[in-house]
Design an enzyme around this catalytic site. Structure first.
Site, PDB file in Angstrom:
ATOM      1  N   ASN A 154      -8.009  -3.241  14.081  1.00 51.10           N
ATOM      2  CA  ASN A 154      -9.398  -3.378  13.610  1.00 51.10           C
ATOM      3  C   ASN A 154      -9.542  -4.519  12.600  1.00 51.10           C
ATOM      4  OD1 ASN A 154      -8.261  -2.402  11.265  1.00 51.10           O
ATOM      5  ND2 ASN A 154      -9.605  -0.617  11.069  1.00 51.10           N
ATOM      6  N   HIS A 177      -7.757  -4.997   9.795  1.00 55.84           N
ATOM      7  CA  HIS A 177      -7.398  -4.753   8.386  1.00 55.84           C
ATOM      8  C   HIS A 177      -6.096  -5.466   8.000  1.00 55.84           C
ATOM      9  CE1 HIS A 177      -5.070  -0.790   9.487  1.00 55.84           C
ATOM     10  NE2 HIS A 177      -4.207  -1.766   9.344  1.00 55.84           N
ATOM     11  N   GLU A 192      -9.869  -1.867   5.030  1.00 52.63           N
ATOM     12  CA  GLU A 192     -10.531  -1.603   6.307  1.00 52.63           C
ATOM     13  C   GLU A 192     -11.813  -2.433   6.401  1.00 52.63           C
ATOM     14  OE1 GLU A 192      -8.794  -0.144   8.356  1.00 52.63           O
ATOM     15  OE2 GLU A 192      -8.038   1.828   7.774  1.00 52.63           O
ATOM     16  N   ASP A 252       0.820  -1.212   0.000  1.00 53.39           N
ATOM     17  CA  ASP A 252       0.000   0.000   0.000  1.00 53.39           C
ATOM     18  C   ASP A 252       0.853   1.261   0.000  1.00 53.39           C
ATOM     19  OD1 ASP A 252       0.846  -0.576   2.628  1.00 53.39           O
ATOM     20  OD2 ASP A 252      -1.126  -1.257   3.223  1.00 53.39           O
TER      21      ASP A 252
HETATM   22  C1  F6R Z   1       1.193  -1.833   6.127  1.00 56.91           C
HETATM   23  C2  F6R Z   1      -0.143  -2.418   6.158  1.00 56.91           C
HETATM   24  C3  F6R Z   1      -0.958  -2.468   7.401  1.00 56.91           C
HETATM   25  C4  F6R Z   1      -0.162  -2.763   8.649  1.00 56.91           C
HETATM   26  C5  F6R Z   1      -1.079  -2.722   9.874  1.00 56.91           C
HETATM   27  C6  F6R Z   1      -0.318  -2.987  11.156  1.00 56.91           C
HETATM   28  O1  F6R Z   1       1.756  -1.939   4.830  1.00 56.91           O
HETATM   29  O2  F6R Z   1      -0.590  -2.837   5.146  1.00 56.91           O
HETATM   30  O3  F6R Z   1      -1.946  -3.457   7.247  1.00 56.91           O
HETATM   31  O4  F6R Z   1       0.436  -4.019   8.543  1.00 56.91           O
HETATM   32  O5  F6R Z   1      -1.679  -1.464   9.947  1.00 56.91           O
HETATM   33  O6  F6R Z   1       0.568  -1.940  11.379  1.00 56.91           O
HETATM   34  P1  F6R Z   1       1.712  -2.059  12.462  1.00 56.91           P
HETATM   35  O7  F6R Z   1       2.582  -3.182  12.019  1.00 56.91           O
HETATM   36  O8  F6R Z   1       2.450  -0.752  12.413  1.00 56.91           O
HETATM   37  O9  F6R Z   1       1.041  -2.335  13.756  1.00 56.91           O
END
Ligand code: F6R
EC number: 3.5.99.6
Length: 261
Positions: free
Chosen positions: A136, A138, A143, A67
């Site tokens: 959450n 995702h 989301e 992303d």
């Molecule tokens: C990042 C991504 C997100 C993160 C998720 C967890 O490229 O796609 O899904 O993996 O938000 O974030 P952290 O690892 O910072 O807790």
């Protein structure tokens, strides 16, 4: 799904890195799916140490980021293009020309996102996709309520995701409101997906993804549809799994031919 519960976050990084290293050793030109955020940092550190010691060569591999934010300049230190260059491409000695991040500044977002999915397909598909999970549920920035068959597209970040990611920005208002993300359908096409999670803050999301119902309310639960999904978590992130003892037992008794190193 294979669930691996390990004592510490460092163990999670090392074992996930074992898995990725075994894919690259078997196929030097492997296509890696790259996540950003905190969860995969120990993986990248562990892989970088192997590269530095001459134990692993990732220079022929290519990579596709999950992303990218929309609305910040490419050279912003927290753009995922910057993060991937700093935390992955440099330390792992990857060829920058073989690593792509969705173009969050594209004038024609629909064309850019369709082109991204096409580029993944033309590269032969992702061999191993690294994933973190949001509190959450995702994965990528799909989301809650994202379609299980979604493709790479623009999404609005949930307020809780913007709050969680505010730690990377000077001001919470600086966190972008939108992003481009690979879709759940795109992610499910990877040949192997490896989700890592650490800490109690991820325990509910991990339990919902692994043991909860298939539900767009927990996009991570889409991984239940994948034929080869490995979930590697530390004790804290595993604390809400009802079958934790069973996962420990099956991992401890894994037949030798199923071990990756
Ligand atoms: C990042 C991504 C997100 C993160 C998720 C967890 O490229 O796609 O899904 O993996 O938000 O974030 P952290 O690892 O910072 O807790």
């Amino acid at each position: 799904m294979e669930i691996i519960i390990l004592p510490t976050p460092a163990d999670v990084g090392r074992v996930a890195a074992d898995l990725i290293a075994s894919v690259v050793r078997a196929k030097p030109a492997a296509v890696l799916g790259l996540a950003t955020g905190s969860s995969p940092l120990d993986i990248y550190r562990s892989l970088a140490a192997r590269v530095a010691s001459g134990d692993l060569d990732v220079s022929e591999a290519s990579g596709f980021a999950l992303d990218e934010y929309v609305g910040i300049p490419l050279e912003h230190p927290e753009s995922y293009a910057s993060v991937i260059a700093r935390d992955v491409v440099g330390p792992l000695g990857m060829d920058p020309a073989r690593v792509r991040v969705p173009d969050g500044r594209a004038a024609d977002i629909e064309a850019a996102t369709a082109d991204y999915d096409r580029a993944i397909a033309e590269a032969g598909g992702v061999d191993i996709q690294i994933l973190g999970i949001g509190a959450n549920g995702h994965i990528g920035f799909n989301e809650p309520t994202s379609s299980f068959s979604s493709r790479t597209r623009i999404k609005t970040l949930a307020p809780s995701t913007r709050e969680a990611n505010a730690r990377f920005f000077d001001d919470p208002d600086d966190v972008p409101t939108h992003c481009l993300t690979q879709g759940l359908g795109t992610i499910l096409e990877a040949r192997h997906v490896v989700l890592v999670a650490q800490g109690a803050g991820k325990a509910d999301a991990v339990a919902a993804a692994v043991e909860g119902p298939l539900s767009a309310m927990c996009p991570g639960s889409a991984l239940q549809l994948h034929q080869h999904a490995t979930v590697i978590v530390d004790e804290a992130a595993a604390s809400r799994l009802t079958l934790a003892e069973y996962y420990r037992y099956t991992y401890a008794n894994k037949p030798a031919f199923q071990r990756f190193e």
